[in-house]
Design an enzyme around this catalytic site. Structure first.
Site, short mmCIF file in Angstrom:
data_model
loop_
_atom_site.label_atom_id
_atom_site.label_comp_id
_atom_site.label_asym_id
_atom_site.label_seq_id
_atom_site.Cartn_x
_atom_site.Cartn_y
_atom_site.Cartn_z
N ILE A 239 32.84 2.62 -23.13
CA ILE A 239 32.91 1.40 -22.21
C ILE A 239 33.09 2.18 -20.73
O ILE A 239 33.75 2.74 -20.38
CB ILE A 239 33.71 0.39 -22.31
CG1 ILE A 239 33.59 -0.25 -23.61
CG2 ILE A 239 33.73 -0.68 -21.31
CD1 ILE A 239 34.57 -1.03 -23.95
N LYS A 240 31.82 1.86 -19.82
CA LYS A 240 32.07 2.16 -18.31
C LYS A 240 32.38 0.79 -17.63
O LYS A 240 31.43 -0.31 -17.72
CB LYS A 240 30.58 2.94 -18.03
CG LYS A 240 30.60 3.18 -16.63
CD LYS A 240 29.06 3.94 -16.26
CE LYS A 240 29.16 4.12 -14.81
NZ LYS A 240 28.20 3.44 -14.09
#
Length: 281
Positions: free
Chosen positions: A190-191
């Protein structure tokens, strides 16, 4: 068969993460999402081959780009560096009402043919087009996982409802929600946004339930130490690294920043000491 798929996902994720479980990934989707003006501070970096060669030589763990740039500069990403291909995007030329939707530019198999180790896609959580992006992401996850490829979600809360209810998209409550939603949808990485403090970012990491959370680098910090301090706080909060674009390619010589980031992310060095060691102060 499922066990084999999981092995493939884990092996490909390790192409980005070192043994410490952390990664520094260079982001190169700005020419499409923001426009070539992002490269005006250092115009030679508008050529993807020039900047990719520089960042790979400096030691980044991975490179993220769109399919077209992978065709042009993918050969410059050394085999030991992870290649992440993002298959959704948008331009800033769209009417304002349509800015909150990411369109699919390519299919999972296209990215695989280009040598991708991971597939990336954005979801604007809370946008009026959230449902369409959820469906798009679900299809990408299903197809990629069937083939043993990890999927990265750029989990970005964004839209008028977010502004109205939370005041800003970086409010930890909505960033935490977006990270959890990404994990619930099957993201393998996840960014997302910086929430402003170690304590609140730690909650984002907790909400992701073990899925690695990486910082979205954002706009260039005029003082490199300021950015290094944020990355340090992300690591101290349990984050798994950073995906950085403008704080690298908008610098004439990106190598000192990359090496300072490596010191902070992989060696837990104090930001000021890292900056001094690489001549940034």
């Amino acid at each position: 068969m499922e066990a084999l798929q999981n092995i493939g996902i884990k092996r490909r994720l390790r192409r980005f993460f070192r043994r410490d479980g952390r990664a520094l990934i260079f982001a190169m989707d700005h020419g499409f999402e923001h426009g070539p003006t992002d490269f005006e501070p250092v115009w030679e970096h508008v050529n993807p081959r020039v900047i990719i060669r520089k960042v790979v030589r400096a030691g980044v763990d991975g490179v993220m780009m769109l399919p077209g740039m992978a065709r042009i500069a993918g050969d410059d990403v050394k085999p030991e560096v992870g290649l992440m291909i993002k298959i959704t995007s948008k331009t800033n030329l769209r009417p304002k009402a349509e800015q909150l939707m990411q369109s699919q530019l390519a299919f999972v198999e296209d990215a695989i043919k280009l040598g991708a180790d991971a597939i990336a896609a954005t979801v604007y959580w809370g946008s009026p087009q959230e449902d369409a992006m959820m469906r798009q992401f679900a299809e990408i996850v299903s197809y990629a996982h069937d083939l043993g490829f990890p999927v990265v979600q750029f989990a970005y809360p964004r839209g008028p409802y977010i502004d109205e209810k939370y005041g800003r998209k970086e409010d930890y409550r909505v960033v935490m929600y977006g990270a959890r939603a990404a994990a619930e949808m099957g993201a393998d990485m996840i960014k997302t946004y910086w929430t402003g403090s170690r304590e609140t970012f730690a909650k984002v990491v907790d909400a992701a339930a073990g899925v690695p959370v990486l910082l979205s680098g954002g706009a260039k910090a005029e003082n490199p130490l300021d950015f290094l301090k944020v990355v340090y706080e992300v690591i101290e909060a349990g984050g798994s690294g950073a995906v950085v674009g403008r704080n690298i390619f908008q610098r004439e010589n990106p190598e000192p920043m990359i090496k300072a980031l490596i010191r902070v992310i992989h060696r837990n060095e104090d930001p000021e000491e890292a900056a001094k060691a690489e001549g940034l102060l």
